[in-house]
Design an enzyme around this catalytic site. Structure first.
Site, PDB file in Angstrom:
ATOM      1  N   GLU A  14      -1.552   0.000  12.433  1.00  0.00           N
ATOM      2  CA  GLU A  14      -2.027  -0.382  11.096  1.00  0.00           C
ATOM      3  C   GLU A  14      -2.807  -1.697  11.113  1.00  0.00           C
ATOM      4  OE1 GLU A  14       1.025   0.702  11.726  1.00  0.00           O
ATOM      5  OE2 GLU A  14       1.489   2.340  10.337  1.00  0.00           O
ATOM      6  N   GLN A  22      12.111   3.217   4.804  1.00  0.00           N
ATOM      7  CA  GLN A  22      10.741   2.683   4.866  1.00  0.00           C
ATOM      8  C   GLN A  22      10.336   1.997   3.556  1.00  0.00           C
ATOM      9  OE1 GLN A  22       8.113   5.713   6.550  1.00  0.00           O
ATOM     10  NE2 GLN A  22       8.578   4.918   8.597  1.00  0.00           N
TER      11      GLN A  22
END
Lengths: 161, 567
Positions: B50, B113
Site C-alpha cells: 500500500e 482489520q
C-alpha cells in the site's frame, strides 16, 4: 505572555481532536480549554488560554485558522473583552471556620450550592485572577476538592454614543 | 431515477473529478468497490504494497499537477499507506486516499482489520473524513478533491465504511460548494505587491529563492519573465528544482545543506531575498541567526503559516505564487518611469560577483585515474544521454543529493523527490506513477542500494503494467549519507550503515522478469546507460561506485550556510 484565543469552528466529529492535536504536535501550550455549542448547533466556540511570545501566538492563530473546520480565530488581546471562569470548591466546614468561609465567599460574591454536616460546596465565578484570589484566601481554611472550568471570553460590545 | 450503490457513486464521482487512474491494493473492506471497478472505465494499477500505491499516486500528481488517487483497504492496508500520505503532506502534493472501513455498526468494536485511520492521519493530512451517512458520501468526496487541489495542496483521506459502499441511494446533483471555513487567499494584495516591487527596485543585490510552491502553482513562466526582466539570479530548493532552467546563466542551482557555494554565498550577502513558494526549511537556512542577515525579505506564499514561521519577513504576500508573480510583472510592465534596461544593468556587478563565486568553487567532483565509478559521473552521464529530457525520481540520501546537484533540470515537474519527509523507498513507486502519466517519457529512478530495497517489490507492478522505468542504483554498499555523517562527525564509526548482505541486483531484476545490468568500471557506465535507455522493459542498473564518496558541498547541521565543507 498569556493570551485568550477564541475559535469558532464547525461542529464536526473529531474537531476538538484536530485542535488539541495541533497544540501537542507543534509544542504549543494549553492552560485551559473550554468548548460548547453556540446558538447555531452546527457551530461551536472554543476558548483557549495559551502562553507564548508574539511569534508563537501568531503561529498559533495562523495554524488554527488553517484547520479546515475552523471558521474564525480571534486573539482577544486585540480587543477589550470580558472573561469568566467558574470553580467549584468543596470546603471543610469546621465549627471554628464556618463563619470565615461564608464571609470570604460573600466578599467574592460566591454562592454556597451544597451543604453537608462537614462541608460546604461553593461556586465562584469571575476572571481567573479573581478566582485565584478567592482560592488563596480559602486555602488555609481547608479545601478538600477543586474543579475549574477554564476561561470563556467574549469581546465587549461596541459602545454606541 | 435509478438508484446507485455507494461504489457506483464513488466511480461516477471520480470520473466527474477527471480521474483516469487509480493506484491501490484490494482487501476485505474495499472489495465491493473493486468489484464495481472491474466494470468501470478507469485504469487500475495494483501495487505490491500500500505504501507503493500511495507513492505512485503521489508521483502521478507531481508530474501531472492533477490529483492522484489511491485506494486502500481498512486496517493494515490503511496504516501501510500512512508513510505515503505523510510524504505527500510534507511536500504539499494533492492526493485523495480512499480507505475501506469496517461497517458502521462495528466501528469502535475492535473489529477485524479495523483501525481509526482518520485519527491516525489527522496530523499528516490536509483534512480527512469518515463518511458516516450515505447522504454525505458524494458531497464529502467533492470537498475532498476541492481541498486536495486548492490553496496549498495536500493529501485528503476519506474513510469509507463497507455498508456505505454497498448502500443504495439517489446520486445527488452537483451543487455549488459552500465552505465558509475554507477560503484560501489566492489573489495578492496590491499594496503588498507595490511594496515588494519598490523594494526590488531599491535592491542592488537581489536573490530569488524559489521553492516547490512555484511548481505547484505552475508559475515557472512568470518566474522566468521576472528574472529576465530584472536580471535577478535564482536559487532553488530541492523541491524547486526545475522551476527555473538549471542551465540558465542566472541559475545558481540549489541552496542549503548540499547547495552550491555561489547560492549560499549569494543568500548570505544579498540585500533582498525574494522567497517564492519556499518555507525556509532548516536544510535551507542552516543556523537561523546567520541566515541572510543583510537582506530585506519578501515572502510570497499561499500558506500564511509559512510566513514569519522561521525567518522574520519584511514584506509578506499571501497568494498563489503565479498570481503574485504575474502581479509583480504587471507592475513593472505598467509603471511609468522605470527603465528596465537600467534596472538590469544595476544588477550586473552583483551578477559578476556571483559568477566569481561560481568560478571559485563550482559544483564539481574529483575524478581519478583508478577507473572506479564516481556517482556524480553516472548522474552526469544520465543527464547527457537523455539530453536532460527525462523524469527523474529519487530515493533519499546521497543518491538524491547527487541527482539534485548534477542533473540539469530545465523543466518543472521533471524532478520527483521526497523533500520534506525524506522517505526512502519513494523513488521506485513514484516512477511508476510518473510513467503511468507519461508512457512515452523516459523515467529514471536514481537510487541507492539501501533505499531501493525499501520498496523493491514494486518491480512486479512496473512489469505487470509494462512500465519501462529505469533504475540506476548508485551502489556503495552503505547507507551512504549516514555513513558520510559518521565519517565527518562520529569519528568514522561505521555502525549500522554497511549493507553487509545485498541481493545480486542483476539476478533480482531477472527474477522479476526485468533486465539487470551492472557496471563496475567507469568505462562501462556509458554502455550500460545506453543499453538501458534502448530497452523496452524495466531495467535495473547496478553501478558499483566509489564506496566512500561524499556529497559536497556540505553545511554541517546547525552551522551557518557560509560554513561549507567543500570538495
Amino acid at each position: 505572555m498569556k493570551h485568550t484565543i477564541s475559535v469558532q469552528l464547525r461542529n464536526n466529529p473529531g474537531v476538538l481532536s484536530r485542535v488539541t492535536g495541533l497544540f501537542s504536535g507543534r509544542g504549543f501550550n494549553i492552560e485551559s480549554l473550554c468548548v460548547a455549542e453556540t446558538m447555531d448547533c452546527e457551530i461551536s466556540v472554543l476558548t483557549i488560554v495559551s502562553r507564548g511570545d508574539a511569534a508563537v501566538i501568531e503561529q498559533i492563530t495562523k495554524q488554527l485558522h488553517k484547520l479546515i473546520d475552523v471558521i474564525k480565530v480571534t486573539d482577544m488581546a486585540e480587543f477589550p473583552y470580558v472573561e469568566r471562569e467558574m470553580v467549584l470548591l468543596r470546603m471543610k466546614a469546621m465549627e471554628n471556620t464556618r463563619a470565615e468561609v461564608l464571609r470570604i465567599a460573600d466578599i467574592f460574591r460566591a454562592k454556597v450550592i451544597d451543604v453537608s454536616a462537614k462541608t460546604f460546596t461553593i461556586e465562584v465565578t469571575g476572571s481567573s485572577s479573581k478566582v485565584n484570589a478567592c482560592i488563596e484566601l480559602l486555602r488555609p481554611l481547608g479545601i478538600k476538592e477543586i474543579v475549574r472550568t477554564g476561561t470563556v471570553a467574549m469581546a465587549r460590545a461596541p459602545k454606541n454614543k | 431515477m435509478k438508484k446507485v450503490t455507494g461504489a457506483e457513486a464513488i466511480i461516477k464521482l471520480l470520473k466527474e473529478e477527471g480521474v483516469s487512474t487509480i493506484f491501490g491494493y484490494p482487501g476485505g473492506a474495499i472489495t465491493d468497490l473493486y468489484d464495481a471497478l472491474m466494470d468501470a472505465d478507469l485504469k487500475n494499477i495494483i501495487a505490491r504494497h500500500e505504501q507503493g500505491a500511495v507513492h505512485a499516486a503521489d508521483g502521478y500528481a507531481r508530474v501531472t499537477g492533477d490529483v492522484g488517487v489511491a485506494l486502500l483497504t481498512s486496517g493494515p492496508g490503511a496504516t501501510n499507506g500512512v508513510t505515503g500520505i505523510a510524504t505527500a503532506y510534507c511536500d504539499s502534493i494533492p492526493i485523495v486516499v480512499l480507505t475501506g472501513q469496517v461497517p458502521r455498526a462495528l466501528i469502535g468494536n475492535d473489529a477485524f482489520q479495523e483501525v481509526d485511520i482518520v485519527g491516525i492521519t489527522r496530523p499528516c493530512t490536509k483534512h480527512n473524513y469518515l463518511v458516516s451517512s450515505i447522504e454525505e458520501l458524494v458531497p464529502t468526496l467533492r470537498e475532498a478533491f476541492h481541498i486536495a487541489r486548492s490553496g496549498r495542496p495536500g493529501p485528503v483521506l476519506v474513510d469509507l465504511p463497507k455498508d456505505i459502499i454497498t448502500a443504495k441511494f439517489d446520486y445527488p446533483a452537483k451543487k455549488a460548494m459552500v465552505m465558509p471555513s475554507y477560503q484560501p487567499n489566492i489573489e495578492p494584495h496590491p499594496r503588498q505587491v507595490e511594496k515588494a516591487c519598490k523594494a526590488i527596485i531599491k535592491a542592488k543585490c537581489p536573490v530569488l529563492y524559489v521553492g516547490g510552491g512555484v511548481i505547484l502553482a505552475n508559475a515557472q513562466d512568470d518566474l522566468i519573465e521576472l528574472t529576465r526582466k530584472l536580471n535577478i539570479p535564482v536559487t532553488m530548493t530541492l523541491m524547486g528544482l526545475g522551476a527555473f532552467p538549471g542551465t540558465d546563466p542566472l541559475s545558481m542551482g540549489m541552496l542549503g545543506m548540499h547547495g552550491s557555494f555561489c547560492a549560499n554565498m549569494a543568500v548570505a550577502e544579498c540585500d533582498l531575498l525574494i522567497a517564492v513558494g519556499a518555507r525556509f526549511d532548516d536544510r535551507v537556512t542552516g543556523k537561523l541567526s546567520d541566515f541572510a542577515t543583510r537582506a530585506k525579505v519578501i515572502h510570497i506564499d499561499i500558506d500564511p503559516t509559512s510566513i514569519s514561521k522561521n525567518v522574520r519577513v519584511d514584506i509578506p504576500i499571501v497568494a498563489d505564487c503565479r498570481n503574485a508573480l504575474k502581479a509583480i510583472n504587471q507592475w513593472f510592465n505598467t509603471q511609468s518611469g522605470i527603465n528596465l534596461e537600467e534596472e538590469r544593468a544595476c544588477h550586473q556587478p552583483w551578477f559578476e560577483m556571483i559568477q566569481k563565486w561560481t568560478e571559485q568553487h563550482p559544483m564539481t567532483w574529483h575524478d581519478d585515474e583508478s577507473g572506479i565509478i564516481k556517482p556524480q559521473y553516472v548522474v552526469e552521464k544520465l543527464n547527457e544521454l537523455t539530453g536532460g529530457d527525462a523524469i527523474i525520481t529519487t530515493e533519499v540520501g546521497q543518491n538524491q543529493m547527487w541527482a539534485a546537484q548534477f542533473f540539469k533540470f530545465n523543466k518543472a515537474r521533471h524532478f520527483v523527490t521526497s523533500g520534506g519527509l525524506g522517505t526512502m523507498g519513494f523513488g521506485l513507486p513514484a516512477a511508476i506513477g510518473a510513467q503511468c502519466a507519461f508512457p512515452e517519457k523516459t523515467v529514471i529512478d536514481i537510487a541507492g542500494d539501501g533505499s531501493i530495497q525499501m520498496n523493491i517489490q514494486e518491480l512486479a507492478t512496473a512489469r505487470q503494467y509494462h512500465l519501462p522505468i529505469k533504475i540506476a542504483i548508485l551502489n556503495n554498499n552503505y547507507l551512504g549519507m549516514v555513513r558520510q555523517w559518521q565519517e565527518l562527525f562520529y569519528n568514522r564509526r561505521y555502525f549500522a550503515t554497511p549493507m553487509e548482505v545485498l541481493p545480486d541486483f542483476v539476478d533480482l531484476a531477472k527474477a522479476y522478469g526485468a533486465v539487470g545490468l551492472r557496471a563496475t568500471k567507469k568505462s562501462e557506465v556509458e554502455s550500460v546507460i545506453k543499453e538501458a535507455l534502448s530497452t523496452d522493459n524495466v531495467v535495473l542498473m547496478d553501478f558499483r561506485i566509489a564506496r566512500e564518496e561524499n556529497v559536497y558541498p556540505m553545511v554541517p547541521a546547525g552551522k551557518a550556510t557560509t560554513e561549507m565543507l567543500l570538495v
